[in-house]
Scaffold this motif. Structure first.
Motif, mmCIF file in Angstrom:
data_model
loop_
_atom_site.group_PDB
_atom_site.id
_atom_site.type_symbol
_atom_site.label_atom_id
_atom_site.label_comp_id
_atom_site.label_asym_id
_atom_site.label_seq_id
_atom_site.Cartn_x
_atom_site.Cartn_y
_atom_site.Cartn_z
ATOM 1 N N GLY A 304 0.804 -1.208 0.000
ATOM 2 C CA GLY A 304 0.000 0.000 0.000
ATOM 3 C C GLY A 304 0.840 1.261 0.000
ATOM 4 N N LEU A 305 0.210 2.386 0.281
ATOM 5 C CA LEU A 305 0.840 3.702 0.208
ATOM 6 C C LEU A 305 0.916 4.347 1.577
ATOM 7 C CD1 LEU A 305 -1.209 5.014 -2.849
ATOM 8 C CD2 LEU A 305 1.139 4.139 -2.939
ATOM 9 N N VAL A 306 1.872 5.260 1.725
ATOM 10 C CA VAL A 306 1.905 6.196 2.850
ATOM 11 C C VAL A 306 2.027 7.586 2.261
ATOM 12 C CG1 VAL A 306 2.895 4.570 4.500
ATOM 13 C CG2 VAL A 306 4.419 5.967 3.107
ATOM 14 N N GLY A 307 1.620 8.593 3.019
ATOM 15 C CA GLY A 307 1.661 9.954 2.513
ATOM 16 C C GLY A 307 2.282 10.905 3.503
ATOM 17 N N ASP A 308 2.547 12.125 3.047
ATOM 18 C CA ASP A 308 3.070 13.159 3.942
ATOM 19 C C ASP A 308 2.151 14.369 3.926
ATOM 20 O OD1 ASP A 308 3.639 14.627 1.620
ATOM 21 O OD2 ASP A 308 5.770 14.135 1.642
ATOM 22 N N ALA A 309 2.506 15.377 4.719
ATOM 23 C CA ALA A 309 1.659 16.553 4.877
ATOM 24 C C ALA A 309 1.598 17.411 3.615
ATOM 25 C CB ALA A 309 2.153 17.394 6.053
ATOM 26 N N SER A 310 2.537 17.194 2.693
ATOM 27 C CA SER A 310 2.581 17.980 1.463
ATOM 28 C C SER A 310 1.762 17.357 0.338
ATOM 29 C CB SER A 310 4.037 18.151 1.003
ATOM 30 O OG SER A 310 4.800 18.809 2.001
ATOM 31 N N GLY A 311 1.131 16.228 0.618
ATOM 32 C CA GLY A 311 0.315 15.582 -0.398
ATOM 33 C C GLY A 311 1.053 14.603 -1.274
ATOM 34 N N ASN A 312 2.295 14.260 -0.919
ATOM 35 C CA ASN A 312 3.058 13.274 -1.672
ATOM 36 C C ASN A 312 2.702 11.867 -1.212
ATOM 37 O OD1 ASN A 312 4.730 15.297 -3.059
ATOM 38 N ND2 ASN A 312 5.637 15.617 -1.039
ATOM 39 N N LEU A 313 2.729 10.916 -2.137
ATOM 40 C CA LEU A 313 2.469 9.511 -1.849
ATOM 41 C C LEU A 313 3.738 8.705 -2.080
ATOM 42 C CD1 LEU A 313 -0.927 9.166 -3.754
ATOM 43 C CD2 LEU A 313 -0.634 9.426 -1.283
ATOM 44 N N TYR A 314 3.958 7.678 -1.243
ATOM 45 C CA TYR A 314 5.146 6.847 -1.348
ATOM 46 C C TYR A 314 4.734 5.376 -1.295
ATOM 47 C CZ TYR A 314 7.315 11.259 0.024
ATOM 48 O OH TYR A 314 7.691 12.579 0.096
ATOM 49 N N PHE A 335 8.928 4.353 -4.943
ATOM 50 C CA PHE A 335 8.505 5.470 -5.783
ATOM 51 C C PHE A 335 7.807 6.551 -4.973
ATOM 52 C CE2 PHE A 335 4.950 2.457 -5.821
ATOM 53 C CZ PHE A 335 3.864 3.281 -5.527
ATOM 54 N N LYS A 336 7.672 7.693 -5.626
ATOM 55 C CA LYS A 336 6.966 8.853 -5.072
ATOM 56 C C LYS A 336 6.046 9.420 -6.138
ATOM 57 C CE LYS A 336 7.896 13.687 -3.747
ATOM 58 N NZ LYS A 336 8.959 14.692 -3.484
ATOM 59 N N ILE A 337 4.841 9.810 -5.736
ATOM 60 C CA ILE A 337 3.923 10.528 -6.614
ATOM 61 C C ILE A 337 3.535 11.817 -5.912
ATOM 62 C CG2 ILE A 337 1.688 10.493 -7.779
ATOM 63 C CD1 ILE A 337 1.864 7.508 -7.970
ATOM 64 N N ASP A 338 3.840 12.959 -6.524
ATOM 65 C CA ASP A 338 3.553 14.227 -5.856
ATOM 66 C C ASP A 338 2.105 14.657 -6.107
ATOM 67 O OD1 ASP A 338 3.416 15.430 -8.361
ATOM 68 O OD2 ASP A 338 5.394 16.357 -8.222
ATOM 69 N N GLY A 339 1.750 15.831 -5.587
ATOM 70 C CA GLY A 339 0.373 16.298 -5.666
ATOM 71 C C GLY A 339 -0.115 16.558 -7.075
ATOM 72 N N SER A 340 0.809 16.714 -8.025
ATOM 73 C CA SER A 340 0.429 16.915 -9.420
ATOM 74 C C SER A 340 0.508 15.625 -10.224
ATOM 75 C CB SER A 340 1.331 17.978 -10.059
ATOM 76 O OG SER A 340 2.688 17.548 -10.066
ATOM 77 N N SER A 341 0.657 14.489 -9.530
ATOM 78 C CA SER A 341 0.728 13.139 -10.119
ATOM 79 C C SER A 341 2.049 12.877 -10.844
ATOM 80 C CB SER A 341 -0.447 12.884 -11.079
ATOM 81 O OG SER A 341 -1.671 12.943 -10.392
ATOM 82 N N LYS A 342 3.075 13.668 -10.558
ATOM 83 C CA LYS A 342 4.382 13.387 -11.129
ATOM 84 C C LYS A 342 4.994 12.168 -10.435
ATOM 85 C CE LYS A 342 9.042 15.270 -11.736
ATOM 86 N NZ LYS A 342 9.948 16.420 -11.454
ATOM 87 N N PHE A 343 5.431 11.213 -11.214
ATOM 88 C CA PHE A 343 5.959 9.946 -10.701
ATOM 89 C C PHE A 343 7.487 9.978 -10.715
ATOM 90 C CE2 PHE A 343 7.572 5.643 -11.230
ATOM 91 C CZ PHE A 343 6.816 4.895 -10.351
ATOM 92 N N THR A 344 8.102 9.538 -9.604
ATOM 93 C CA THR A 344 9.561 9.513 -9.503
ATOM 94 C C THR A 344 10.001 8.201 -8.858
ATOM 95 O OG1 THR A 344 9.600 11.914 -9.154
ATOM 96 C CG2 THR A 344 11.613 10.699 -8.621
ATOM 97 N N VAL A 345 10.981 7.545 -9.450
ATOM 98 C CA VAL A 345 11.586 6.365 -8.829
ATOM 99 C C VAL A 345 12.629 6.845 -7.824
ATOM 100 C CG1 VAL A 345 13.021 4.324 -9.186
ATOM 101 C CG2 VAL A 345 11.171 4.838 -10.781
#
Length: 638
Positions: A304-314, A335-345
């Protein structure tokens, strides 16, 4: 005061004029020395910033499963959260095998090491559920969980494991069934819940099922406190299941009530998705895995996912990554997905031979207060526990391996998620091994500790009767897990001090090598300011008298003997103007001169002037061997 200020500046002017007597050679050496000191200081900072963290975790087996009535964990731990911890440090968890009825067990392991089975599940034709998967614990001590099979459903044939349930175990140990899945024809209400539940502030429970639903692709569901079940979304609602299918893990809920999760299958490429379900019920695919060549962005997100206060998902994936050349499935990615749905490994697993750095992360991350992530892999020798810090640095904290544990007494395959206590100790379960092992073992509950310490005080509130007086408290340092390094209180140890206050420690460093160490914290305040202040205009006059006027010697014509020497002296004065330390601080240009109280040892000033009355929150930080701990104190100035 005015006469005193004028006298002070007059003496300063005479002093600065006397600098004319210094030789040019001496001044050049002085300036060169200042430059060298500045450069040397910068080198020191660079070296300090270049230091890397060194992990030193020690595993302890807290309990070894026998596979009998105490239960037996299995590889179905993959993707769920197998342990929860209460505020006292007691652990709770489930096994989906063993137990008194061979259908799994719900257990408690207290801080003294006492293991207790709280409930045993049955194996077949079990109205109360079979094969429990994961738990959550609410603030009142009630445990909620799901079972993969069993239940009092109407539409699964007799002799099967059943469709699954949602259950509750209250703080008195009473077990109750909250919902049985497949209560509707074709199991449109869901089938086989596996991931952990989420509880909102109103007592509603939310979760996922791997199968069932309107399209047999799994569901997102809600169960209210009255036991009413509703479907929030049915997967595979779109052609070719491009919206995802078969969610394995639970949901993450953000502060606005939106849900985020992963689906193992489906999506545009068929290798899984990350999705969002907002409060209005709108479903959105945020990312499709295997969108890049050779699935270098990951594949099959079991966790599953965890998130932070800035709206990022990990999160992480079980396979994929740039180590996948098409000849192997790859070791997965973080991976990380930011609030604009940008995906980063953030990290690719299995980059070393035989996945010595770990591969195939098996369960959801946990995140500490500093933004570091911890997780487990089932590949890499016999499994590993790792840390991924907020800067993206990957560290192996512990390796399970037959090379240093040929009998697997310490376990292997740490497939479940971790939990962390208030002191940074990590806890987890491994599906095999143990000291009572037969063959390759029945699994263990383990802890991972690293040397640390706790900071406390004999009084959490320091009261000072009036400005100008001091207040003290005794600070205690309690070592944990063999910590024996020197702890230093630096100039930045106190933060939040009011104006005119300072803190000091006596002694300024302690070493808790043989037990609790103590130091005295002294907070000093200022009654009145002893400043000699200067208005900006007056400071400008002082600078003019001290430097500009004597520097006019440069313009004296060479008509007399010695004028050339005078010009050299004038040039030296210009060099002095470049140095703000000598030019301003040396001659009163630096402003007020204040005096504040303080004890011996290191101190941190809170500013100049009288300390105002009030209540303040002060944070005291202690640091030793790369470990920092802080405590909050209340300062009352009356």
């Amino acid at each position: 005061m005015r006469k005193l200020g004028i006298g002070y500046r007059y003496k300063c002017t005479i002093f600065c004029a006397s600098v004319l007597q210094l030789g040019a050679s001496f001044m050049r050496k002085l300036l060169l020395m200042l430059i060298l000191v500045t450069v040397a200081s910068g080198v020191g900072v660079a070296k300090a910033n270049a230091q890397q963290e060194s992990a030193s975790y020690t595993e302890t087996v807290l309990y070894s499963f026998t596979g009998g009535q105490d239960g037996r964990p299995s590889t179905q731990l993959q993707g769920n959260d197998s342990l929860v911890i209460d505020s006292f440090g007691n652990l709770y968890g489930t096994t989906n095998g063993g137990g008194a009825n061979s259908g799994g067990a719900l257990f408690k392991l207290d801080t003294s090491g006492k293991y207790t089975v709280l409930h045993s599940f049955c194996f077949q034709d079990c109205p109360g559920g079979s094969a429990p998967t994961s738990l959550i614990r609410d603030v009142s001590g009630i445990l909620y969980g799901t079972t993969l099979g069993g239940g009092a459903d109407q539409f699964t044939p007799a002799g099967t494991l059943g469709a699954g349930t949602i259950f509750k175990l209250d703080s008195a140990g009473n077990y109750s069934l909250l919902y049985s899945f497949c209560a509707q024809a074709n199991c449109t209400d869901g089938l086989h819940p596996y991931g952990r539940l989420v509880e909102d502030g109103s007592g509603n429970l939310y979760g996922t099922t791997q199968d069932g639903g309107a399209n047999n692709g799994g569901t997102v569901f809600k169960l209210d406190p009255a036991g009413n079940h509703s479907i929030l979304y049915s997967f595979c609602s779109q052609a070719n299941c491009i919206d995802g299918a078969s969610p394995n893990a639970g949901l993450f809920e953000d502060a606005s009530g939106n849900f985020f999760g992963t689906a193992v299958n489906g999506g545009a490429s068929g290798y899984g998705t990350v999705f969002k379900l907002d409060t209005a019920g709108h479903y959105t695919v945020l990312y499709n895995f295997c969108s890049q060549a050779y699935c270098s962005d990951g594949a099959y997100p079991f966790a599953g996912l965890v998130g932070d206060a800035s709206g990022n998902l990990y999160g992480n994936t079980f396979n994929g990554g740039n180590t996948n050349s098409g000849l192997s499935p790859g070791g997965g990615v973080a991976f990380k997905i930011d609030g604009s749905s940008k995906f980063t490994v953030l990290h690719t697993f299995c980059q070393q031979g035989n996945c010595a750095d770990g591969g195939s992360p098996a369960s959801s991350f946990i995140k500490d207060s500093s933004g570091n992530f911890y997780g487990t892999t089932i590949d890499g020798y016999d499994g590993e526990v790792f840390k991924l810090d907020s800067a993206g640095n990957y560290t192996i904290l512990h390796t399970f391996s037959f090379l240093n544990d040929p009998n697997y007494a310490y376990g292997f395959d740490p497939a479940g998620s971790l939990v962390e206590d208030a002191f940074g100790t990590l806890y987890g379960m491994a599906v095999g091994g143990g000291t009572i092992a037969t063959g390759r073992g029945e699994g263990v509950i383990y802890s991972l500790t690293t040397p640390s310490f706790a900071i406390g005080a004999d009084a959490s509130t320091i009261t000072i009767a009036s400005p100008g007086q001091q207040g003290t408290t005794t600070v205690t340092i309690t070592p944990r897990n063999g910590f024996n390094q020197t702890i230093t209180f630096s100039d930045s140890s106190c933060s939040g001090l009011p104006t005119g206050a300072s803190c000091s420690f006596s002694p300024s460093s302690v070493t808790p090598s043989s037990g609790v160490a103590e130091t005295t914290l002294i907070i000093s305040t200022t009654a009145t300011s002893s400043s000699i202040s200067q208005k900006p205009l007056e400071r400008g006059k002082g600078v003019f008298l001290a430097f500009i006027l004597p520097s006019l010697l440069v313009f004296i014509p060479r008509t007399r003997r010695g004028q050339r020497s005078v010009r050299r002296i004038g040039k030296i004065l210009l060099l002095l103007l470049v140095s703000s330390v000598i030019g301003l601080n040396g001659c009163g240009g630096g402003g007020a001169v204040s005096s504040t109280g303080g004890g011996g040892g290191s101190s941190a000033g809170g500013g100049s002037g009288a300390t105002p009355a009030g209540t303040y929150k002060v944070t005291v930080t202690a640091t030793g061997s790369g470990v920092s701990e802080a405590m909050a104190l209340t300062l009352v100035v009356q």
